[in-house]
Scaffold this motif. Structure first.
Motif, mmCIF file in Angstrom:
data_model
loop_
_atom_site.group_PDB
_atom_site.id
_atom_site.type_symbol
_atom_site.label_atom_id
_atom_site.label_comp_id
_atom_site.label_asym_id
_atom_site.label_seq_id
_atom_site.Cartn_x
_atom_site.Cartn_y
_atom_site.Cartn_z
ATOM 1 N N VAL A 53 1.468 -1.537 -12.341
ATOM 2 C CA VAL A 53 0.409 -0.522 -12.347
ATOM 3 C C VAL A 53 -0.802 -1.042 -13.113
ATOM 4 C CG1 VAL A 53 -0.257 1.763 -13.223
ATOM 5 C CG2 VAL A 53 1.888 1.482 -11.978
ATOM 6 N N GLY A 54 -0.580 -1.546 -14.311
ATOM 7 C CA GLY A 54 -1.688 -2.027 -15.134
ATOM 8 C C GLY A 54 -2.392 -3.237 -14.539
ATOM 9 N N TYR A 55 -1.636 -4.154 -13.977
ATOM 10 C CA TYR A 55 -2.188 -5.404 -13.453
ATOM 11 C C TYR A 55 -2.870 -5.185 -12.099
ATOM 12 C CZ TYR A 55 -2.223 -10.365 -12.044
ATOM 13 O OH TYR A 55 -2.595 -11.620 -11.631
ATOM 14 N N LEU A 56 -2.191 -4.515 -11.186
ATOM 15 C CA LEU A 56 -2.710 -4.392 -9.814
ATOM 16 C C LEU A 56 -3.886 -3.426 -9.693
ATOM 17 C CD1 LEU A 56 0.685 -4.389 -7.886
ATOM 18 C CD2 LEU A 56 -0.969 -6.272 -8.031
ATOM 19 N N THR A 57 -3.991 -2.465 -10.599
ATOM 20 C CA THR A 57 -5.069 -1.475 -10.508
ATOM 21 C C THR A 57 -6.260 -1.788 -11.409
ATOM 22 O OG1 THR A 57 -4.136 -0.016 -12.206
ATOM 23 C CG2 THR A 57 -3.434 0.387 -9.922
ATOM 24 N N ASP A 58 -6.156 -2.854 -12.192
ATOM 25 C CA ASP A 58 -7.235 -3.189 -13.124
ATOM 26 C C ASP A 58 -8.543 -3.458 -12.368
ATOM 27 O OD1 ASP A 58 -7.478 -4.013 -16.191
ATOM 28 O OD2 ASP A 58 -8.773 -5.325 -14.995
ATOM 29 N N ASP A 59 -9.649 -2.950 -12.906
ATOM 30 C CA ASP A 59 -10.955 -3.094 -12.247
ATOM 31 C C ASP A 59 -11.507 -4.516 -12.294
ATOM 32 O OD1 ASP A 59 -11.125 -0.451 -11.440
ATOM 33 O OD2 ASP A 59 -12.108 0.195 -13.288
ATOM 34 N N LEU A 62 -9.377 -10.381 -12.334
ATOM 35 C CA LEU A 62 -8.321 -11.302 -12.746
ATOM 36 C C LEU A 62 -7.114 -11.263 -11.812
ATOM 37 C CD1 LEU A 62 -8.188 -13.182 -15.248
ATOM 38 C CD2 LEU A 62 -6.715 -11.493 -16.282
ATOM 39 N N ALA A 63 -6.698 -10.080 -11.394
ATOM 40 C CA ALA A 63 -5.504 -9.938 -10.543
ATOM 41 C C ALA A 63 -5.757 -10.389 -9.110
ATOM 42 C CB ALA A 63 -5.006 -8.501 -10.572
ATOM 43 N N ASP A 64 -7.019 -10.653 -8.767
ATOM 44 C CA ASP A 64 -7.312 -11.144 -7.421
ATOM 45 C C ASP A 64 -6.864 -12.591 -7.248
ATOM 46 O OD1 ASP A 64 -8.505 -8.725 -6.640
ATOM 47 O OD2 ASP A 64 -10.462 -9.369 -7.418
ATOM 48 N N HIS A 65 -6.671 -13.288 -8.355
ATOM 49 C CA HIS A 65 -6.290 -14.700 -8.327
ATOM 50 C C HIS A 65 -5.178 -14.941 -9.341
ATOM 51 C CE1 HIS A 65 -9.947 -15.152 -5.999
ATOM 52 N NE2 HIS A 65 -10.570 -14.506 -6.966
ATOM 53 N N LEU A 89 3.399 -2.384 -1.912
ATOM 54 C CA LEU A 89 2.741 -2.660 -0.637
ATOM 55 C C LEU A 89 2.754 -1.404 0.235
ATOM 56 C CD1 LEU A 89 1.410 -4.738 1.253
ATOM 57 C CD2 LEU A 89 3.714 -5.308 2.062
ATOM 58 N N ALA A 90 3.904 -0.765 0.307
ATOM 59 C CA ALA A 90 4.030 0.458 1.111
ATOM 60 C C ALA A 90 3.146 1.580 0.572
ATOM 61 C CB ALA A 90 5.492 0.910 1.136
ATOM 62 N N MET A 91 3.229 1.814 -0.727
ATOM 63 C CA MET A 91 2.496 2.931 -1.322
ATOM 64 C C MET A 91 0.986 2.748 -1.211
ATOM 65 S SD MET A 91 4.807 3.765 -4.663
ATOM 66 C CE MET A 91 4.291 5.452 -4.925
ATOM 67 N N SER A 92 0.496 1.561 -1.525
ATOM 68 C CA SER A 92 -0.950 1.351 -1.471
ATOM 69 C C SER A 92 -1.462 1.462 -0.036
ATOM 70 C CB SER A 92 -1.322 -0.003 -2.086
ATOM 71 O OG SER A 92 -0.659 -1.063 -1.436
ATOM 72 N N THR A 93 -0.679 1.025 0.914
ATOM 73 C CA THR A 93 -1.046 1.129 2.331
ATOM 74 C C THR A 93 -1.112 2.594 2.757
ATOM 75 O OG1 THR A 93 -0.042 -1.017 2.806
ATOM 76 C CG2 THR A 93 -0.344 0.475 4.669
ATOM 77 N N ALA A 94 -0.069 3.350 2.437
ATOM 78 C CA ALA A 94 -0.003 4.758 2.837
ATOM 79 C C ALA A 94 -1.034 5.614 2.112
ATOM 80 C CB ALA A 94 1.405 5.298 2.582
ATOM 81 N N VAL A 95 -1.220 5.369 0.834
ATOM 82 C CA VAL A 95 -2.158 6.175 0.041
ATOM 83 C C VAL A 95 -3.603 5.925 0.492
ATOM 84 C CG1 VAL A 95 -3.045 6.564 -2.299
ATOM 85 C CG2 VAL A 95 -0.598 6.465 -1.902
ATOM 86 N N ALA A 96 -3.913 4.707 0.906
ATOM 87 C CA ALA A 96 -5.258 4.422 1.421
ATOM 88 C C ALA A 96 -5.555 5.319 2.626
ATOM 89 C CB ALA A 96 -5.390 2.949 1.797
ATOM 90 N N ARG A 113 -7.489 -2.526 -2.481
ATOM 91 C CA ARG A 113 -7.479 -3.647 -3.429
ATOM 92 C C ARG A 113 -6.062 -3.883 -3.959
ATOM 93 N NH1 ARG A 113 -11.259 -2.360 -7.720
ATOM 94 N NH2 ARG A 113 -9.515 -1.336 -8.693
ATOM 95 N N VAL A 114 -5.350 -2.804 -4.276
ATOM 96 C CA VAL A 114 -3.964 -2.943 -4.732
ATOM 97 C C VAL A 114 -3.113 -3.574 -3.631
ATOM 98 C CG1 VAL A 114 -1.879 -1.678 -5.426
ATOM 99 C CG2 VAL A 114 -4.092 -1.098 -6.454
ATOM 100 N N ARG A 115 -3.301 -3.136 -2.387
ATOM 101 C CA ARG A 115 -2.544 -3.716 -1.272
ATOM 102 C C ARG A 115 -2.848 -5.207 -1.136
ATOM 103 N NH1 ARG A 115 -4.472 -1.269 3.212
ATOM 104 N NH2 ARG A 115 -5.854 -3.021 3.508
#
Length: 174
Positions: A53-59, A62-65, A89-96, A113-115
């Motif tokens: 949660v903290g890493y993938l949602t950070d604005d 850094l997590a892009d690479h 992967l599932a949640m970010s896809t569905a929530v989008a 972005r999370v996906r």
């Protein structure tokens, strides 16, 4: 080095990950310290959930690479990482999709972005456990049963969302 309590809570793990990402961005931690901290976080489900949660949602970007330190640390707990990455992967896809239906494009972009970040981690990790979990989730989106039936039903994913999840899984499985 950031100390990770043995019985870290989900919320504590999010906060510790935010501090970790800040220190990574500032360059005040060595790769070994980064890997050690993440490896300690992903030893428990709550720690791993909080890390993702903290890493993938950070604005910040850094997590892009993801670095080799991040990848090697995640490989220390393949079962936990695999399950949570496939679910992310599932949640970010569905929530989008939900956000777009509600005309909340900023939130939809955040989910996209999370996906994207989750997809990159899955592809870099190349874990057999991820492949197995992805197959199980894909099957559940088709049949409505199986290992991930409860997960899909708990979040009330509809036919459009399940199809999008299946397509996201197929993209990372190629």
């Amino acid at each position: 080095m950031l100390a990770v309590p043995a019985n870290i809570s989900f919320q504590q793990a999010i906060e510790l990950t935010q501090a970790l990402v800040s220190r990574m961005e500032q360059g005040t931690l060595s790769d070994a310290e980064i890997a050690q901290t993440i490896a300690a976080l992903v030893q428990t489900v709550d720690g791993a959930r909080g890390f993702f949660v903290g890493y993938l949602t950070d604005d910040r970007s850094l997590a892009d690479h993801p670095t080799e330190a991040v990848i090697s640390a995640l490989r220390t707990s393949p079962e936990v990482a695999a399950d949570l990455l496939v679910k992310n992967l599932a949640m970010s896809t569905a929530v989008a999709i939900t956000h777009r239906r509600n005309d909340n494009l900023d939130m939809a972009q955040g989910s996209d972005r999370v996906r994207s970040r989750t997809t990159a981690l899955i592809q870099k990790l190349q874990l057999p456990e991820i492949e197995q979990k992805a197959k199980q989730l894909r099957a559940a989106t088709e049949t409505g049963g199986g290992e991930y039936e409860d997960f899909l039903n708990r979040w009330k994913y509809d036919a459009e969302q399940r199809l999008a999840i299946r397509e996201a899984i197929e993209q990372v499985s190629e």
